[in-house]
Design an enzyme around this catalytic site. Structure first.
Site, PDB file in Angstrom:
ATOM      1  N   LYS A 208     -19.232   1.109  10.469  1.00 29.43           N
ATOM      2  CA  LYS A 208     -18.421   0.031   9.907  1.00 29.43           C
ATOM      3  C   LYS A 208     -17.114  -0.009  10.689  1.00 29.43           C
ATOM      4  O   LYS A 208     -16.355   0.965  10.719  1.00 29.43           O
ATOM      5  CB  LYS A 208     -18.148   0.291   8.422  1.00 29.43           C
ATOM      6  CG  LYS A 208     -17.219  -0.762   7.823  1.00 29.43           C
ATOM      7  CD  LYS A 208     -17.094  -0.619   6.317  1.00 29.43           C
ATOM      8  CE  LYS A 208     -16.140  -1.672   5.768  1.00 29.43           C
ATOM      9  NZ  LYS A 208     -16.018  -1.590   4.321  1.00 29.43           N
ATOM     10  N   LYS A 261     -21.826  -2.986  10.737  1.00 25.91           N
ATOM     11  CA  LYS A 261     -21.014  -4.024  10.119  1.00 25.91           C
ATOM     12  C   LYS A 261     -19.727  -4.199  10.891  1.00 25.91           C
ATOM     13  O   LYS A 261     -19.093  -3.190  11.178  1.00 25.91           O
ATOM     14  CB  LYS A 261     -20.722  -3.578   8.682  1.00 25.91           C
ATOM     15  CG  LYS A 261     -19.780  -4.456   7.928  1.00 25.91           C
ATOM     16  CD  LYS A 261     -19.486  -3.848   6.584  1.00 25.91           C
ATOM     17  CE  LYS A 261     -18.532  -4.781   5.858  1.00 25.91           C
ATOM     18  NZ  LYS A 261     -18.058  -4.246   4.631  1.00 25.91           N
TER      19      LYS A 261
END
Ligand code: PBG
Length: 338
Positions: A208, A261
């Site tokens: 992320k 992400k």
């Protein structure tokens, strides 16, 4: 001088291989398509707020709403009827309930846990991914415990593990730690196992990145950090080898799925992880800013939003994602249903 084209328009030399033959009609293109995106691949994120009979549009995410629990249940039902099977739930918490330890995240009578159980009771077939991180409930707006301006890793783990446990008790199918603290997958796995939740999965937000593309999501939850940024825990966009280390750790610690992400600016990372770790599904989060960009361009008449949606989702799948969290899920379901 002889022409390279014959009188009837054919190439004069030899050309035995013509890739265009396989692009000639829609039927043949469909036959040779390498990537097929279906509703089984999509997870629809939904935002939840307290109250009754309300559905508020998020300004920076046209077509996406914050629902009160009663309306959320209706929305889930509608989506299930359209063929969506999986949902990611995110709570928008009022400021008065936020504190430095994210206590509201553990409140069994809190809106989030109650909503999880009521959806599960009504639609046991709906696959629910729930969010573990402190930021929606934290007065500091950070994913971990903040002491003297520093985001502390280890003291946060206990809070995250507790949060995972109460979500599993409420009926979560998949726990989604989105916080990027080191060691949290293990802490959560152990907590779940000790309490008999061996069948609850963990989808770890493994790679992320500290991304500007989360902006509209932070509007939706009113969860932007009050001070500083998230760069001491979320990954640096300049790195991809580091995602290999994050993946190895998460797999060792018991993650069932890895996530990359955002998605679109990180297709190389999706591709890299899906070839490096064939033993585990790689998922991707097509985040709020990626949704907002396409919607904005569409609203300005600058491109066709529907085609941009299909092309982007297909690209994420082609890069190697086996499932995609996307705010486009419902719209995609609507267009594939015709
Ligand atoms: C925070 C969290 C974020 C998103 C999901 N969980 C934002 C952040 O890290 O600040 C972003 C999702 C999106 O932008 O769609 N735990």
């Amino acid at each position: 001088m002889t022409s390279i084209v014959t009188v009837n328009g054919n190439y004069n030399g030899e050309m035995l291989k013509r890739p265009r033959r396989k692009r000639r009609t829609q039927q043949i293109r469909d036959l040779v398509a390498e990537t097929n995106l279906g509703l089984n691949d999509l997870i629809f994120p939904l935002f939840l707020r307290d109250g009754k009979r309300l559905k508020e549009e998020i300004k920076s995410m046209p077509g996406i709403y914050r629902y009160t629990p009663d309306y959320l249940v209706r929305e889930v039902e509608q989506c299930l009827n359209l063929g969506i099977k999986a949902f990611a739930l995110f709570p928008s918490i009022e400021d008065a309930l936020k504190d430095d330890r994210a206590t509201e995240g553990l409140n069994p009578d809190g809106m989030y846990l109650k909503a999880i159980s009521s959806i599960k009771a009504k639609f046991p077939e709906a696959l629910l991914l729930t969010d573990v991180a402190m930021d929606p409930y934290s007065s500091a707006g950070h994913d971990g415990l903040v002491v003297d301006g520093e985001i502390l890793n280890d003291p946060t783990l206990e809070i995250l593990a507790q949060m995972a446990l109460v979500q599993a008790q409420a009926g979560s199918d998949i726990i989604g730690p989105s916080d990027m603290m080191d060691g949290r997958v293990k802490a959560i796995r152990e907590m779940l196992d000790q309490h008999g939740f061996q069948n609850v999965s963990i989808m770890s937000y493994t790679a992320k990145y500290a991304s500007v593309f989360y902006g509209p999501f932070r509007d939706a939850l009113d969860s932007a950090p009050k001070h500083g940024d998230k760069k001491t825990y979320q990954m640096d966009p300049r790195n991809s080898r580091e995602a290999i280390l994050e993946s190895k750790l998460d797999i060792e610690e018991g993650a069932d799925f890895l996530m990359v992400k955002p998605a679109l600016a990180y297709l190389d990372v999706i591709c890299r992880l899906s070839s490096a770790f064939e033993e585990i599904p790689i998922t991707a989060y097509n985040v709020s800013g990626e949704y907002a960009m396409i919607k904005a361009a569409h609203q300005n008449g600058w491109l066709d939003g529907t085609q941009a949606m299909v092309e982007s989702l297909t690209a994420i799948k082609r890069a190697g994602a086996s499932a995609i969290l996307s705010y486009f899920a419902k719209e995609y379901a609507e267009i594939t249903r015709g």
